[in-house]
Enzyme design. Structure first.
Site: not given
Ligand code: 13P
Length: 259
Positions: A9, A11
Site C-alpha cells: 500500500n 499510500k
Molecule cells: P507501514 O508498513 O508503513 O507501517 O503501513 C502499514 C499500512 O498501513 C499498510 O496499509
C-alpha cells in the site's frame, strides 16, 4: 487452501514515473524467484494505468500478481465529484480495493455503514475487497482489542453470505499503534489476533470458509520481521506500507513469504 499474499500500500507517495520504475524493479526480480505467493500493488489512483502497463509488458500471471486501488466509491456512477467507481477501476485492470484502512476511517470519517456499502459495490463488480481492521493503542492497553476488531468485522462484513467468500475478501489486521511507527506487533500478538479473527469468521460462516480466507498482518512489516510474522499459522502474508516504497525492501518482504 488459502493464498499467501504480500500487498504493497503505497499510500500517497511517489510520482507516477517513480512508481513505474519501482514496479519494474520488483517484478524483474520477483518473477525470477518463481514463488507461488501473490503480490498486490496498490499505488495511488493516478499511477494505476502506468503500473498496469508494466505488469502487462512483463506478462505477469494474473493469479500471482494483482493491481489494487486504495479506495473506490460505494456508487457505480453518477454525480459524485472526485470519486472513482469500482467499474472504472476494473476497466483499467484493477482487481482489488482496500476498504476500511484506519487512515480512511479516522481522517476521512468513513463509518462502518460506509464501508459496508463499499464492500457491497465492489463484490457486485466481482472485485476483491481487502478489508482492514485493527485497534488503536488505548484499546489495546485496555485489553479490549478482541471485541473491538470483532465489532469492525461484524459491522461491515457480517451481512455477506459465506459462499465463495474466500475469493472475494482478504482480511488485513493492522493494529493502529503499529502503523508507520516502526513498532510491530510481536509474532505472538499477531498470531493471537489472527487466530481470533479466524474464529470469528468460522463462527459466522463455518470453518471451511474461515480456513480459506487469507488474513494479512499490517503495521511496520519489513524484511527484518516479516519471516517471523509470516511463520505464524494464521498469518497469511502482509499489507505493507513504508517498506513497499523501495524495491529491495519490498522484495525482502516478498522473499520472507516463501513457502
Ligand atoms: P507501514 O508498513 O508503513 O507501517 O503501513 C502499514 C499500512 O498501513 C499498510 O496499509
Amino acid at each position: 487452501m488459502r493464498n499467501k499474499i504480500v500487498a504493497g500500500n503505497w499510500k500517497m507517495n511517489l510520482m507516477p514515473s517513480e512508481g513505474e520504475v519501482l514496479v519494474r524493479d520488483v517484478l524483474k526480480e520477483s518473477l525470477a524467484l518463481k514463488y507461488n505467493q501473490s503480490v498486490i500493488f496498490c499505488p495511488p489512483a493516478t499511477h494505476l494505468m502506468a503500473v498496469k502497463k508494466v505488469m502487462t509488458e512483463l506478462e505477469v500471471s494474473e493469479t500471482n500478481y494483482m493491481l489494487g486501488a486504495q479506495n473506490a466509491s460505494h456508487k457505480l456512477s453518477g454525480a459524485h465529484t472526485g470519486e472513482i467507481s469500482p467499474e472504472m477501476l476494473k476497466n483499467i485492470g484493477v482487481r482489488c480495493v482496500i476498504v476500511g484502512h484506519s487512515e480512511r476511517r479516522s481522517m476521512y470519517h468513513e463509518s462502518p455503514e460506509d464501508l459496508k456499502k463499499k464492500v457491497d459495490t465492489l463484490l457486485s463488480e466481482n472485485m476483491i475487497c481487502i478489508f482492514c481492521c485493527g485497534e488503536p493503542l488505548a484499546v489495546r492497553e485496555a485489553e479490549a482489542h478482541m471485541e473491538y476488531v470483532e465489532k469492525q468485522i461484524e459491522e461491515s462484513l457480517f451481512h455477506l453470505k459465506g459462499e465463495g467468500l474466500s475469493n472475494k475478501i482478504i482480511l488485513a489486521y493492522e493494529p493502529i499503534w503499529a502503523i508507520g511507527t516502526g513498532k510491530t506487533a510481536s509474532a505472538e500478538q499477531a498470531e493471537e489476533m489472527h487466530a481470533f479473527i479466524r474464529s470469528v469468521l468460522a463462527k459466522k460462516w463455518g470453518s471451511d470458509v474461515a480456513d480459506d480466507i487469507s488474513i494479512l498482518y499490517g503495521g511496520s512489516v519489513k524484511g527484518e520481521n516479516a519471516a517471523e510474522l509470516f511463520s505464524c499459522e494464521n498469518v497469511d502474508g502482509g499489507l505493507v506500507g513504508g517498506a513497499s516504497l523501495n524495491p529491495n525492501a519490498f522484495l525482502d518482504v516478498i522473499k520472507a513469504l516463501k513457502d
